[in-house]
Design a protein around this motif. Structure first.
Motif, PDB file in Angstrom:
ATOM      1  N   LEU A 100       0.806  -1.212   0.000  1.00 50.37           N
ATOM      2  CA  LEU A 100       0.000   0.000   0.000  1.00 50.37           C
ATOM      3  C   LEU A 100       0.846   1.272   0.000  1.00 50.37           C
ATOM      4  CD1 LEU A 100      -3.006  -0.803   2.364  1.00 50.37           C
ATOM      5  CD2 LEU A 100      -2.946  -0.760  -0.119  1.00 50.37           C
ATOM      6  N   THR A 101       2.163   1.151  -0.166  1.00 51.05           N
ATOM      7  CA  THR A 101       2.979   2.359  -0.232  1.00 51.05           C
ATOM      8  C   THR A 101       3.588   2.479  -1.623  1.00 51.05           C
ATOM      9  OG1 THR A 101       4.639   1.017   0.876  1.00 51.05           O
ATOM     10  CG2 THR A 101       3.607   2.721   2.190  1.00 51.05           C
ATOM     11  N   GLY A 102       3.946   3.692  -1.980  1.00 50.89           N
ATOM     12  CA  GLY A 102       4.571   3.906  -3.285  1.00 50.89           C
ATOM     13  C   GLY A 102       3.918   5.032  -4.043  1.00 50.89           C
ATOM     14  N   ASN A 103       2.620   4.961  -4.230  1.00 42.76           N
ATOM     15  CA  ASN A 103       1.931   6.103  -4.834  1.00 42.76           C
ATOM     16  C   ASN A 103       0.513   6.228  -4.280  1.00 42.76           C
ATOM     17  OD1 ASN A 103       0.642   4.013  -6.065  1.00 42.76           O
ATOM     18  ND2 ASN A 103       1.674   4.270  -8.029  1.00 42.76           N
ATOM     19  N   VAL A 104      -0.171   7.284  -4.710  1.00 42.78           N
ATOM     20  CA  VAL A 104      -1.514   7.555  -4.185  1.00 42.78           C
ATOM     21  C   VAL A 104      -2.490   6.484  -4.668  1.00 42.78           C
ATOM     22  CG1 VAL A 104      -3.387   9.216  -4.166  1.00 42.78           C
ATOM     23  CG2 VAL A 104      -1.023  10.002  -4.180  1.00 42.78           C
ATOM     24  N   ARG A 105      -3.339   6.002  -3.754  1.00 40.00           N
ATOM     25  CA  ARG A 105      -4.294   4.969  -4.147  1.00 40.00           C
ATOM     26  C   ARG A 105      -5.534   4.992  -3.248  1.00 40.00           C
ATOM     27  NH1 ARG A 105      -0.270   0.574  -3.926  1.00 40.00           N
ATOM     28  NH2 ARG A 105       1.173   2.307  -3.917  1.00 40.00           N
ATOM     29  N   LEU A 106      -6.537   4.250  -3.686  1.00 41.78           N
ATOM     30  CA  LEU A 106      -7.748   4.114  -2.881  1.00 41.78           C
ATOM     31  C   LEU A 106      -7.775   2.735  -2.243  1.00 41.78           C
ATOM     32  CD1 LEU A 106     -10.623   5.493  -5.169  1.00 41.78           C
ATOM     33  CD2 LEU A 106      -9.197   6.730  -3.541  1.00 41.78           C
ATOM     34  N   VAL A 107      -8.249   2.674  -1.017  1.00 35.48           N
ATOM     35  CA  VAL A 107      -8.538   1.383  -0.404  1.00 35.48           C
ATOM     36  C   VAL A 107     -10.045   1.324  -0.170  1.00 35.48           C
ATOM     37  CG1 VAL A 107      -8.260  -0.058   1.633  1.00 35.48           C
ATOM     38  CG2 VAL A 107      -6.283   1.125   0.655  1.00 35.48           C
ATOM     39  N   ASN A 108     -10.641   0.277  -0.717  1.00 34.73           N
ATOM     40  CA  ASN A 108     -12.098   0.169  -0.681  1.00 34.73           C
ATOM     41  C   ASN A 108     -12.518  -1.093   0.082  1.00 34.73           C
ATOM     42  OD1 ASN A 108     -14.513  -1.240  -2.600  1.00 34.73           O
ATOM     43  ND2 ASN A 108     -14.914   0.835  -1.898  1.00 34.73           N
ATOM     44  N   PHE A 109     -13.265  -0.906   1.170  1.00 34.96           N
ATOM     45  CA  PHE A 109     -13.820  -2.048   1.911  1.00 34.96           C
ATOM     46  C   PHE A 109     -15.140  -2.445   1.269  1.00 34.96           C
ATOM     47  CE2 PHE A 109     -11.304  -2.635   5.800  1.00 34.96           C
ATOM     48  CZ  PHE A 109     -10.463  -1.527   5.734  1.00 34.96           C
ATOM     49  N   PHE A 110     -15.297  -3.715   0.937  1.00 32.73           N
ATOM     50  CA  PHE A 110     -16.548  -4.141   0.292  1.00 32.73           C
ATOM     51  C   PHE A 110     -16.928  -5.549   0.737  1.00 32.73           C
ATOM     52  CE2 PHE A 110     -15.312  -7.345  -2.894  1.00 32.73           C
ATOM     53  CZ  PHE A 110     -13.941  -7.275  -2.784  1.00 32.73           C
TER      54      PHE A 110
ATOM     55  N   LYS B 104     -11.551   2.187 -12.826  1.00 31.69           N
ATOM     56  CA  LYS B 104     -10.509   1.290 -13.329  1.00 31.69           C
ATOM     57  C   LYS B 104     -10.299   1.521 -14.826  1.00 31.69           C
ATOM     58  CE  LYS B 104      -9.421  -3.557 -14.063  1.00 31.69           C
ATOM     59  NZ  LYS B 104      -8.115  -3.729 -13.434  1.00 31.69           N
ATOM     60  N   GLU B 105     -11.431   1.609 -15.576  1.00 28.98           N
ATOM     61  CA  GLU B 105     -11.317   1.758 -17.028  1.00 28.98           C
ATOM     62  C   GLU B 105     -10.631   3.062 -17.402  1.00 28.98           C
ATOM     63  OE1 GLU B 105     -15.377   1.201 -18.238  1.00 28.98           O
ATOM     64  OE2 GLU B 105     -15.266  -0.844 -17.445  1.00 28.98           O
ATOM     65  N   THR B 106     -10.968   4.140 -16.669  1.00 27.08           N
ATOM     66  CA  THR B 106     -10.396   5.435 -17.019  1.00 27.08           C
ATOM     67  C   THR B 106      -9.047   5.658 -16.334  1.00 27.08           C
ATOM     68  OG1 THR B 106     -11.741   6.368 -15.278  1.00 27.08           O
ATOM     69  CG2 THR B 106     -12.594   6.567 -17.497  1.00 27.08           C
ATOM     70  N   LYS B 107      -8.592   4.678 -15.536  1.00 30.10           N
ATOM     71  CA  LYS B 107      -7.294   4.728 -14.866  1.00 30.10           C
ATOM     72  C   LYS B 107      -7.111   5.998 -14.043  1.00 30.10           C
ATOM     73  CE  LYS B 107      -4.725   1.547 -17.671  1.00 30.10           C
ATOM     74  NZ  LYS B 107      -5.042   1.233 -19.066  1.00 30.10           N
ATOM     75  N   LEU B 108      -8.173   6.393 -13.329  1.00 32.13           N
ATOM     76  CA  LEU B 108      -8.108   7.597 -12.503  1.00 32.13           C
ATOM     77  C   LEU B 108      -7.142   7.412 -11.345  1.00 32.13           C
ATOM     78  CD1 LEU B 108     -11.866   8.596 -12.328  1.00 32.13           C
ATOM     79  CD2 LEU B 108     -10.009  10.071 -13.080  1.00 32.13           C
ATOM     80  N   VAL B 109      -7.281   6.282 -10.666  1.00 32.25           N
ATOM     81  CA  VAL B 109      -6.455   6.004  -9.508  1.00 32.25           C
ATOM     82  C   VAL B 109      -6.588   4.503  -9.227  1.00 32.25           C
ATOM     83  CG1 VAL B 109      -8.378   6.679  -8.000  1.00 32.25           C
ATOM     84  CG2 VAL B 109      -6.074   6.581  -7.060  1.00 32.25           C
ATOM     85  N   PRO B 110      -5.500   3.833  -8.833  1.00 29.96           N
ATOM     86  CA  PRO B 110      -5.631   2.404  -8.546  1.00 29.96           C
ATOM     87  C   PRO B 110      -6.448   2.150  -7.277  1.00 29.96           C
ATOM     88  CG  PRO B 110      -3.389   3.168  -8.117  1.00 29.96           C
ATOM     89  CD  PRO B 110      -4.110   4.306  -8.753  1.00 29.96           C
TER      90      PRO B 110
ATOM     91  N   LEU C 152      -2.844  15.862  -3.403  1.00 26.60           N
ATOM     92  CA  LEU C 152      -1.764  14.918  -3.085  1.00 26.60           C
ATOM     93  C   LEU C 152      -0.798  14.763  -4.253  1.00 26.60           C
ATOM     94  CD1 LEU C 152      -3.626  12.072  -1.174  1.00 26.60           C
ATOM     95  CD2 LEU C 152      -1.991  13.713  -0.261  1.00 26.60           C
ATOM     96  N   ARG C 153      -1.347  14.719  -5.473  1.00 26.70           N
ATOM     97  CA  ARG C 153      -0.479  14.546  -6.648  1.00 26.70           C
ATOM     98  C   ARG C 153       0.391  15.770  -6.861  1.00 26.70           C
ATOM     99  NH1 ARG C 153      -4.940  11.329  -9.835  1.00 26.70           N
ATOM    100  NH2 ARG C 153      -4.224   9.246  -9.271  1.00 26.70           N
TER     101      ARG C 153
END
Lengths: 182, 664
Positions: free
Chosen positions: A62-72, A90-96, A176-177
């Motif tokens: 979870l480290t290295g670049n900006v990302r989302l963590v989603n609980f589902f 995901k398709e538009t590659k906004l953020v992992p 953040l970016r």
């Protein structure tokens, strides 16, 4: 003396009204994470994978670049509501997006991903809900923004949608970016 | 065009409400009958304008006019007609229109039927009622206009939240609002009385029917909501102490207190300022419910879309009206004449205890609901208060209340005889002990709570029946004489007896369900079996079908007991493509003693489906008890003495001497 007694209800009411007004005037949203968790590093975690093709999640991943963590969870209705939008991210590659599958049956969660699509880079299974407790999850779905150093920067409770993303998450991500590039 | 007319009608209603607020109030101060007389046509005009606006919005929904934003966001062309109509109030803007419609309806009813009200009181009541209308119509027009247009209009709408597409919920909001908003009437009467500076038994007689009507509707509304949560949410529970549930429960508790204290004002001319205060607080709690649901101050599963601006506006309304009313109360109430005196052991004393306990109960719910808010504001800590808190605080307050409910009606007004009342209750003691011992015997290893619960319910039911029996002279006189006496009893007596019995039945259901509910969760493939509480459930098949605006999986489940066929039930799992949302439609087999409740979860042919089965003992008694309470309210409402249009009859002061036989 008796007169003061009759003032009691009014005084009590005024105090309560002040309490009601405070969160609105502060612009507080009850769904925002208490400041305690923001800008803290993510709690320790090491979660087993959900699907064979993707590894599980630990602090390292979870480290290295900006990302989302989603609980589902597959049993959660609102998760289904937001799933379409996650696929769009995901398709538009906004953020992992990294998924944490909360208190779910393995079969059910796998079926869910094969039915609706898999928007996640990596998926970890939080079988007993322990990780969710560490993160202070209110209930699924919940989404966190993690910066490149593995610090929690934002939390959203409830399903994501284009509107929520544009209004709330996008400004944080942009900021953040920008920091990263500085 | 229709939407614009609706918008126009709302503006008209606002202007009329302004006239209704100011002119009659001024007229009452100047004792000018012509100016006071304005109230009546103004209330009628306000009601008709809002009715027109409501009809216009309904028309836009029924014809699926998606150029109206509100319709586009909450409706869909394929939705069944019932839900197109219920969609009108299934959203914030539309529900506010329903809110003001009911408010104006009550004002209209007073204007139309309150022919015998003293003219100044009537003018002031309608003026206060009109001012509430001004505030909420302004709120709608400034922040929540449902008639705004959308350009270009979408081809189809976004549909109503599927959970709300349900017959139980179609009628839940109107009933709930009838209750919430109905308490505005008690509020208007209270404020008008404070302005007049006079509260007398006649005043209480005018207030009671409105309070009773509101209470009855609120009881029905809460019951419908709880029933809906039970069968639609698929959790097998019926009450969660959720903030929004509590928001409707608090006015119910204080409204119940008001109902009883108004009796004391009417019969004994006592407890006057307390009754006024209760009327103000009950409406304050109703307004607070509206505020909490729409402001986002508390998180809840069924909150409306959150908007801080709206929250602030409603808070301002709350502050102006309740703050204003409490200010007048602080100024005027001390100058009011004290009423009749009474001994602590008397019907009045019993009703004071009733009020005290109900107020404490309201306060516990209030604290439990708002504690997270207070803590967050002062310390920034987040907590949520759940059922354990309420079970530990609310239930202990209810126990003395129920004990008292059997004794109170047996006491005479002014000075009661406790030993005499208790000696009439030996029957209730026997029933209570018998039931307690029986439950203890069948429930040997289980917790002790159901023993207490059933003993209390038995005490209440037997005490209530005994009191009714004594009134008609049952077993003391010939049966024909008793029947003749029963026919002569006022209907409000029947109302009280039924409402108290209803509560006893409700207690049985609530206690049994919380103590003995069992739950089984299995993963079942076709022709798999599960067993629960001695019943066998066979999952025969699961079929895919197409509903009007959803797809569904429908399971066929055969229930047997000891190999004998009982019934076949069909739980469903629906998926609403427009909202991308699944719902569960639980299947429930209801018997006199229990529900078998099955909900179908996620799954497929190969890996099987998740089936949840509950055995809910006595849960039908919860709804039955509540319905009996509603029925009691309706019977009491039909009492001639309370009937709104009934010719005015002077109260005979002599009557109160025999009032040991009168109702409470």
């Amino acid at each position: 003396m008796r007169k003061i007694l009759y003032l009691g209800p009014l005084i009590l009411f005024v105090i309560i009204a002040i309490y009601f007004a405070a969160p609105i005037l502060d612009g507080k949203d009850p769904r925002i994470l208490p400041s305690a968790m923001i800008e803290k590093p993510i709690p320790n975690l090491d979660l087993p994978p959900l699907v064979r093709t993707k590894p599980g999640i630990d602090n390292q991943s979870l480290t290295g670049n900006v990302r989302l963590v989603n609980f589902f969870s597959s049993w959660c209705g609102p998760c289904r509501t937001e799933h379409e939008f996650l696929m769009k991210i995901k398709e538009t590659k906004l953020v992992p997006i990294y998924g944490i599958n909360y208190k779910d049956k393995k079969n059910a969660a796998q079926q869910w991903l094969s039915d609706l699509g898999d928007p996640y880079e990596k998926i970890g299974r939080d079988i007993d809900g322990r990780t969710a407790i560490d993160w202070g999850v209110y209930g699924v779905p919940e989404t966190y923004i993690i910066d490149r150093n593995g610090f929690i920067q934002y939390r959203h409770v409830g399903p994501l949608s284009q509107r929520v993303f544009d209004d709330k998450l996008a400004p944080v991500l942009t900021a953040l970016r920008k920091q990263e590039n500085d | 065009m229709i939407a614009e007319l609706g918008h126009y009608a709302l503006v008209l209603a606002l202007l009329v409400a302004l006239v209704q607020t100011t002119v009659p109030l001024f007229g009452a101060a100047k004792n000018d009958f012509a100016l006071m007389g304005v109230a009546q046509p103004a209330a009628t005009a306000q009601f008709l304008s809002i009715l027109f606006a409501f009809a216009a919005l309904t028309y836009s929904y029924v014809t699926s006019d998606f150029s109206v934003i509100n319709v586009a966001e909450n409706s869909h062309s394929l939705k069944p007609l019932l839900y197109k109509i219920s969609g009108v109030w299934g959203n914030h803007e539309g529900s506010m229109i329903l809110w003001v419609l009911i408010l104006a309806l009550f004002g209209f009813a007073v204007a139309r039927f309150g022919v015998h009200l003293p003219p100044t009181l009537k003018a002031r009541v309608l003026s206060v009622q009109g001012s509430i209308g001004v505030a909420f119509l302004g709120f709608i027009l400034l922040t929540s206009n449902p008639f705004l247009r959308l350009d270009p209009a979408p081809i189809d709408g976004r549909d109503l939240n599927p959970l709300l597409q349900d017959p139980g919920l179609a009628f839940h909001p109107p009933m709930l609002y009838l209750g919430y908003v109905g308490f505005s009437m008690a509020f208007s009467f209270a404020v008008a009385a404070l302005i007049e500076g006079k509260v007398d038994p006649a005043w209480a007689r005018w207030v009671r029917p409105w309070t009773l009507a509101a209470w009855t509707a609120l009881t029905a509304g809460i019951t419908l909501g709880s029933w809906w949560a039970y069968y639609e949410l698929g959790w097998g529970g019926w009450w969660y102490w959720d903030p929004v549930e509590n928001a409707s429960f608090m006015p119910w508790l204080s409204g119940t207190a008001l109902l009883h204290s108004a009796v004391v004002v009417e019969k004994r001319d006592a407890l006057k300022s307390w009754t006024i205060l209760l009327a103000i607080l009950t409406f304050a709690l109703s307004l607070m419910g509206t505020f909490l649901v729409r402001s986002g101050v508390l998180t809840s599963v069924h909150a409306f879309a959150v908007d801080p601006e709206r929250g602030l506006y409603i808070l301002a309304i709350l502050v102006v009206f309740i703050g204003g009313a409490l200010t007048i109360f602080a100024l005027r109430a001390p100058t009011m004449k004290l009423g009749g005196l009474f001994q602590p052991i008397s019907r009045e004393g019993g009703l004071v205890m009733n009020n005290l306990l109900l107020s404490v109960a309201t306060a516990t719910v209030f604290i439990g609901t708002l504690y997270p808010l207070f803590l967050d504001a002062t310390t920034d800590q987040k907590v949520s208060v759940g059922p354990p808190f309420f079970n530990a605080t609310f239930v202990p307050v209810m126990i003395p209340l129920v004990l008292l409910m059997a004794i109170g009606p047996m006491l005479a007004w002014k000075r009661g005889d406790l030993p005499a009342a208790m000696s009439r209750l030996w029957f209730a003691v026997l029933v209570s002990l018998g039931l307690g011992v029986f439950i203890f015997w069948v429930n040997a290893d289980e917790p002790f709570t159901p023993v207490i619960g059933f003993a209390l319910a038995g005490w209440l039911a037997a005490g209530t029946l005994k009191e009714f029996g004594d009134r008609v002279g049952l077993f003391r006189e010939k049966l024909s004489q008793s029947l003749a006496r029963a026919r002569r009893l006022p209907r409000s007596t029947y109302g009280m007896t039924l409402a108290h019995l209803g509560l006893a039945i409700f207690i049985c259901g609530a206690v049994a369900d919380s103590a003995w509910r069992t739950e089984v969760v299995i993963n079942a493939k076709e022709s798999d079996k599960a067993s629960i509480a001695g019943f066998d459930a066979l999952l025969e098949k699961v079929e895919r079908q197409q509903g009007p605006n959803y797809q569904l999986e429908r399971a066929t489940i055969v229930i047997k007991k000891d190999g004998e066929y009982i019934t076949t039930i069909f739980p469903e799992r629906r998926f609403y493509p427009v909202q991308q949302m699944p719902t569960t439609e639980a299947a429930i087999h209801t018997t006199f003693l229990a529900d078998i409740y099955v909900s179908l979860g996620e799954g497929g042919k190969n890996q099987g489906w998740t089936l949840r089965l509950w055995y809910n003992p006595l849960i039908p008694w919860i709804w039955a008890g509540c319905l009996i309470m509603v029925f009691g309210g309706l019977i009491s409402l039909s009492d001639r003495r309370l009937r709104v249009g009934a010719p005015f009859k002077k109260i005979e002061p002599k009557k109160s001497k025999h009032s040991g036989l009168e109702n409470a």
